[in-house]
Design an enzyme around this catalytic site. Structure first.
Site, PDB file in Angstrom:
ATOM      1  N   HIS A 244       3.151  16.069   6.987  1.00 50.54           N
ATOM      2  CA  HIS A 244       2.703  15.921   8.379  1.00 50.54           C
ATOM      3  C   HIS A 244       3.647  16.766   9.231  1.00 50.54           C
ATOM      4  CE1 HIS A 244       1.626  11.966   6.572  1.00 50.54           C
ATOM      5  NE2 HIS A 244       0.612  11.955   7.405  1.00 50.54           N
TER       6      HIS A 244
ATOM      7  N   ASP B  80       6.959  15.170   9.731  1.00 48.46           N
ATOM      8  CA  ASP B  80       7.831  14.978   8.557  1.00 48.46           C
ATOM      9  C   ASP B  80       8.762  16.181   8.449  1.00 48.46           C
ATOM     10  OD1 ASP B  80       6.019  12.942   7.914  1.00 48.46           O
ATOM     11  OD2 ASP B  80       4.940  14.209   6.478  1.00 48.46           O
TER      12      ASP B  80
HETATM   13  C1  XUL Z   1      -1.854   6.587   4.957  1.00 45.01           C
HETATM   14  C2  XUL Z   1      -2.066   7.855   4.239  1.00 45.01           C
HETATM   15  C3  XUL Z   1      -1.572   9.088   4.916  1.00 45.01           C
HETATM   16  C4  XUL Z   1      -2.433  10.293   4.704  1.00 45.01           C
HETATM   17  C5  XUL Z   1      -2.005  11.491   5.493  1.00 45.01           C
HETATM   18  O1  XUL Z   1      -2.350   5.472   4.306  1.00 45.01           O
HETATM   19  O2  XUL Z   1      -2.583   7.878   3.139  1.00 45.01           O
HETATM   20  O3  XUL Z   1      -0.293   9.333   4.485  1.00 45.01           O
HETATM   21  O4  XUL Z   1      -2.484  10.661   3.361  1.00 45.01           O
HETATM   22  O5  XUL Z   1      -1.932  11.253   6.850  1.00 45.01           O
END
Ligand code: XUL
Ligand code: CO
Length: 445
Positions: free
Chosen positions: A108, A111
């Site tokens: 993300h 992150d």
């Molecule tokens: C949350 C989840 C996230 C997504 C990306 O449950 O799976 O980490 O994969 O935003």
């Protein structure tokens, strides 16, 4: 032991490149099954499985839960300056990826780089870290499976991002999606993910559901257009999840998302990223949600993890159940592979797993579990009677009146006439036990 580290400091001393040692090895820090270059059919294990490490769980999450703080103090998380911490984290992450021997990672925006409420500062932070990640990718050969924007942690998103009842928040979410798309393109990302964290509702009583869902579709379409305008040719992925954090989330499960994409004409650019624990939270099995997506031609990628059969929440454990991995790989192999997708370990070590080594052990186990799933699924398809049995079950549609019905060339009256001439259908066993025995037989080979 080879000394593989990336920055000025080694963050996982005492651990070298993880070797493949085979089934008889008792070395916890070695692969028993995953042999990257071993050929399974027409591809190597690495090419089939396309493993990725999730930046958020493995380098940001420290084990904190609602009842207590983290249990892991990370040596890359010590500097007082947030950007210096992000740089150290990137060094640790690329050292880990390289030692583990995975080809991909996922992140993300926040992150990789420190978040900031000031838009300029947020963008500068991300650009700074993207330049570093780009260099690290060039140094190590690592690739980006997908990027995404975190549109669920900051309090501004408490009522949703693209589905927020306040346009000001929808627009603010666009800032992050724009930046995360640019970062993904800059780093050669092969996919871009939308997990609708808070895109749903806490209470229907204050919610105009249709309006929110229309906003989501519009937001996805303009994000797609912006990504394409940057030259992004990869796949946009929606990651279904039925609940948590919201009571109800709009991307509930595969079937819901397939319908949503088709309703809004998004199915040419978007596919699905199926996460095992999300599928089980929605009351399905992992392979069910994979199959629904595959049958729609929309299975794009996988978040590899598992839930806990006793817990009704997203425990995000590392995959270890071989039945699960065989079931998943049967779906993947039958659809001809993952394409530009991969197997991303969206999984976290337990709060009680507090040694640096545990992160390696968790990934080694997950990679071995999927490698074995691949071997068994491939053998079941190529060598066992499984496919023949399944085909045989539907043989009455292969010719004659059955084939005519399947072609859409029969009326209800035609079926009536056929049944009236025939005698009571013969009972045909589903033979579920025989199929299950076959899977066990091949798992034990
Ligand atoms: C949350 C989840 C996230 C997504 C990306 O449950 O799976 O980490 O994969 O935003
Ligand atoms: Co996920």
């Amino acid at each position: 032991m080879s000394n593989v580290f990336i920055g000025a400091k080694e963050y996982f001393p005492g651990i070298g490149k993880i070797p493949f040692e085979g089934r008889d090895s008792d070395n916890p820090l070695a692969f028993k099954i995953y042999d990257a270059n071993k050929r399974i059919g027409d591809k190597t294990m690495a090419e089939h499985l396309r493993f990725a490490v999730a930046y958020w769980h493995s380098f940001c999450g420290n084990g904190a839960d609602p009842f207590g703080p983290g249990t892991r103090a990370y040596p890359w998380d010590v500097a007082s300056d947030p950007l210096a911490r992000a740089e150290a984290r990137a060094d640790a992450a690329f050292e880990f990826f390289t030692k583990l021997g995975v080809p991909y990672y996922c992140f993300h925006d926040v992150d990789l780089a420190p978040d900031a409420e000031d838009i300029g500062e947020y963008e500068r932070n991300l650009k700074h870290m993207v330049a570093i990640a780009r260099q690290r990718q060039a140094d190590t050969g690592l690739k980006l499976l997908w990027g995404t924007a975190n549109l669920f942690s900051h309090p501004r998103y408490m009522n949703g991002a693209a589905t927020n009842p306040d346009f000001n928040v929808v627009a603010r979410a666009a800032v992050q999606v724009k930046a995360a798309l640019e970062a993904t393109v800059e780093l050669g990302g092969e996919n871009y993910v939308f997990w609708g964290g808070r895109e749903g509702y806490a209470a229907l009583v204050n919610t105009q559901m249709k309006r929110e869902q229309d906003h989501l579709a519009r937001f996805l379409a303009i994000a797609r257009d912006y990504g394409r305008s940057l030259g992004f040719s990869g796949t946009f992925l929606i990651e279904p999840k039925p609940m948590e954090p919201m009571k109800h989330q709009y991307d509930f499960d595969s079937a819901t998302v397939v319908g949503f994409l088709r309703q809004h004409g998004l199915e040419q650019d978007f596919k699905l990223n199926i996460e095992a624990n999300h599928a089980t939270l929605s009351g399905h099995s992992f392979d069910h949600d994979l199959q629904v997506a595959a049958d729609a031609g929309l299975l794009g990628s996988i978040d590899a993890n598992r839930g806990n059969p006793q817990n009704g929440w997203d425990t995000d454990q590392f995959p270890s159940d071989l039945y699960d991995t065989v079931g998943a790989m049967l779906v993947v192999l039958r659809q001809g592979g993952l394409g530009s997708g991969g197997l991303n370990f969206d999984a976290k070590v337990r709060r009680e797993s507090s040694d640096a080594q545990d992160l390696f052990l968790a990934h080694i186990g997950g990679m071995d579990a999927f490698a074995r799933g691949l071997e068994v699924a491939h053998a079941l398809i190529e060598q066992s009677p499984l496919e023949q049995w399944r085909t045989q079950r539907y043989a009455s549609f292969d010719s004659g009146a059955g084939a005519q019905f399947e072609r859409g060339a029969s009326s209800l009256a035609d079926l009536y006439a056929y049944a009236a001439k025939a005698s009571e259908p013969e009972q045909r066993s589903g033979r579920q036990e025989a199929y299950e025995n076959l899977i066990n037989q091949y798992l034990l080979r």
